[in-house]
Write an enzyme that holds these catalytic residues in place. Structure first.
Site, mmCIF file in Angstrom:
data_model
loop_
_atom_site.group_PDB
_atom_site.id
_atom_site.type_symbol
_atom_site.label_atom_id
_atom_site.label_comp_id
_atom_site.label_asym_id
_atom_site.label_seq_id
_atom_site.Cartn_x
_atom_site.Cartn_y
_atom_site.Cartn_z
ATOM 1 N N GLU A 277 53.019 37.719 43.293
ATOM 2 C CA GLU A 277 54.335 37.885 43.902
ATOM 3 C C GLU A 277 54.584 36.823 44.986
ATOM 4 O O GLU A 277 55.718 36.454 45.256
ATOM 5 C CB GLU A 277 54.445 39.292 44.509
ATOM 6 C CG GLU A 277 55.742 39.993 44.154
ATOM 7 C CD GLU A 277 55.756 41.465 44.531
ATOM 8 O OE1 GLU A 277 55.971 42.283 43.632
ATOM 9 O OE2 GLU A 277 55.562 41.809 45.707
ATOM 10 N N LYS B 3 65.551 44.897 38.182
ATOM 11 C CA LYS B 3 66.214 46.077 38.768
ATOM 12 C C LYS B 3 67.703 46.065 38.431
ATOM 13 O O LYS B 3 68.267 47.077 38.020
ATOM 14 C CB LYS B 3 66.039 46.083 40.293
ATOM 15 C CG LYS B 3 64.637 46.419 40.756
ATOM 16 C CD LYS B 3 64.600 46.548 42.264
ATOM 17 C CE LYS B 3 63.178 46.667 42.767
ATOM 18 N NZ LYS B 3 63.069 46.525 44.213
ATOM 19 N N HIS C 27 32.786 41.727 26.227
ATOM 20 C CA HIS C 27 32.828 42.090 24.813
ATOM 21 C C HIS C 27 34.261 42.076 24.295
ATOM 22 O O HIS C 27 34.551 42.622 23.239
ATOM 23 C CB HIS C 27 32.174 43.462 24.617
ATOM 24 C CG HIS C 27 30.733 43.460 25.045
ATOM 25 N ND1 HIS C 27 29.680 43.361 24.160
ATOM 26 C CD2 HIS C 27 30.176 43.490 26.292
ATOM 27 C CE1 HIS C 27 28.535 43.339 24.831
ATOM 28 N NE2 HIS C 27 28.810 43.424 26.137
HETATM 29 O O1 PA5 Z 1 55.301 43.538 48.016
HETATM 30 C C1 PA5 Z 1 56.387 44.039 47.898
HETATM 31 O O2 PA5 Z 1 57.299 43.813 48.717
HETATM 32 C C2 PA5 Z 1 56.693 44.997 46.767
HETATM 33 O O3 PA5 Z 1 55.640 45.120 45.888
HETATM 34 C C3 PA5 Z 1 57.039 46.356 47.311
HETATM 35 O O4 PA5 Z 1 55.943 46.844 48.028
HETATM 36 C C4 PA5 Z 1 57.398 47.315 46.178
HETATM 37 O O5 PA5 Z 1 58.447 46.783 45.408
HETATM 38 C C5 PA5 Z 1 57.813 48.664 46.728
HETATM 39 O O6 PA5 Z 1 58.897 48.532 47.588
HETATM 40 P P1 PA5 Z 1 59.297 49.673 48.599
HETATM 41 O O7 PA5 Z 1 58.174 49.889 49.529
HETATM 42 O O8 PA5 Z 1 60.514 49.155 49.279
HETATM 43 O O9 PA5 Z 1 59.581 50.915 47.785
#
Ligand code: PA5
Length: 438
Positions: A289, A427, A310
């Protein structure tokens, strides 16, 4: 550069098996760029600088904050056998990674269950069935307070909690970890009177493990969160060092980036301990990310050996040569299991007596060393992170080291490591198809 390994806080980083592809002189030549990237982080001059609150988090947590977390945990330990943590991505992976690595809840503490990590009905149904009729509590974690997956699971679980304990009783069994002011969850928590903890505005989801996001569930599980934070603090100090060879975060970031620019565009994290599988998942989120944007980024993948030797082992040994491998290995696991001898007459039919009395850990370590040798001979540059024993202190240090490394390596790539614009695309499409109007 003469040394190829550094050891901090029980974690040894060895990059010597990458030298064929990234000679020591070329690695050393990266030091100024690495230090410049790190300085941008420390001075807050990089893109995404509004999300740098994680950098000094281990030294910013106050006694008051620890006590609030421990008080909440003690209450849950007293009245609950199950503690359901609802969250997705950075809002659950850190706690789960640490919990799994340490072998789960301490005896006598509630079992931690994770929910809202997807939209699979079978998985939520299992959680609901497991909690039905039990003394359970809910910890809902969402920074934005609007993420669909945890919101759906929370609605289902709090409905069940209210059926069992009444509306007021249920509210007393819910802890919300969320943003200071914004989001539907903050509003709900205020209206219903839930206990709340704050995720600091300047700490993004995947960097939030040392905030209440990670610390509340871990404290409930009986994990020593103070030791965890102390380990991170020790690593933080080591990662301020400008000497590349003795700064594990800088060294790791430099090596993986140097290899990336030489065509090794996929990094496989390989462990020989299935308890570290969720650490790999956390690492994949952190690096994927943070780096995967603008057409750039190392693709983070993972394998659990010897199981995957394996299956994926063939590819790693002999497939497309764009792989760099990072081993994450623990010399002593929790158990001291040994291979039994067979001295019976006509015994040793399985031919295993040469292993009799040796621990599985020792055998597993040899499997690691043998696999590393094999992969090196197959043309895979290999980095190793070797740990004697996993403790809260060690895991705190390890996770902080990765956070610092991804900040540096993201800047070496030229991206903003602290946003995730691509996550919004799915989303938007999903909400359009579901007919969301507001
Ligand atoms: O690293 C990030 O920002 C994301 O992985 C969020 O943690 C994830 O999308 C969850 O978001 P939220 O805590 O707003 O529900």
């Amino acid at each position: 550069m003469t040394r190829h390994s550094t050891e901090i806080g029980g974690i040894r980083l060895d990059v010597s098996a990458t030298e064929k592809y990234l000679p020591a002189a070329e690695l050393q030549a990266m030091a100024p760029a690495v230090n410049a990237a790190a300085a941008e982080l420390e001075k807050g001059t990089c893109p995404g600088s509004e999300y740098l609150g994680w950098l000094d988090l281990p030294d910013r947590i106050t006694e008051e904050e620890f006590q609030a977390i421990e008080t909440s945990a003690a209450r849950a330990q007293k009245d609950s056998s199950l503690y359901v943590v609802i969250g997705i991505g950075g809002s659950y992976l850190g706690a789960r990674a640490i919990l799994d690595a340490l072998g789960g809840s301490v005896e006598g503490c509630p079992e931690i269950i994770f929910a809202g990590t997807g939209l699979c009905s079978a998985s939520l149904d299992r959680v609901l069935k497991k909690c039905k009729g039990q003394d359970f509590r809910i910890c809902i974690i969402s920074k934005s307070g609007t993420t669909l997956e945890p919101a759906v699971a929370f609605r289902a679980l709090r409905t069940m909690l209210a059926e069992q304990f009444g509306q007021e009783g249920a509210a007393q069994r819910i802890t919300a970890v969320t943003d200071t002011n914004r989001g539907a969850l903050r509003q709900l928590a205020t209206d219903e009177g839930y206990e709340t903890f704050i995720i600091p505005d300047n700490v993004g989801g995947r960097f939030s493990v040392l905030t209440p996001v990670g610390l509340v569930p871990l404290a409930v599980a009986g994990i020593d969160v103070r030791a965890l934070v102390a380990g991170a603090s020790q690593m933080r100090k080591a990662c301020l060092n400008e000497n590349l060879e003795s700064n594990p975060a800088h060294l790791y970031a430099a090596v993986r980036h140097g290899l990336y620019t030489r065509g090794f565009t996929t990094e496989v994290m390989s462990t020989f301990h299935s308890d570290l599988q969720t650490v790999q998942e956390w690492w994949k989120q952190l690096f994927g990310e943070s780096e995967g944007k603008g057409g750039e980024g190392i693709f983070p993948a993972s394998t659990v050996f010897t199981t995957d030797l394996h299956s994926l082992g063939q590819y790693v040994q002999d497939g497309k040569r764009n792989l760099q491998e990072t081993f994450l290995c623990v010399r002593h696991a929790v158990s001291e299991l040994t291979v039994p001898g067979d001295e019976s007459e006509g015994g040793n039919l399985d031919g295993l007596n040469y292993l009799a009395g040796r621990t599985l850990d020792e055998i597993n370590w040899k499997a690691y060393e043998g696999t590393k040798n094999a992969h090196i001979s197959g043309g895979v540059p290999c980095t190793s992170l070797e740990i004697e024993r996993i403790t809260p202190q060690v895991i705190g240090g390890l996770l902080f080291m990765f956070e610092k490394a991804v900040g540096v390596s993201g800047r070496l790539l030229g991206v903003n490591p602290f946003d995730q614009p691509g996550v919004e695309t799915y989303k938007k499409e999903m909400f359009r198809l579901l007919g969301k109007t507001q």
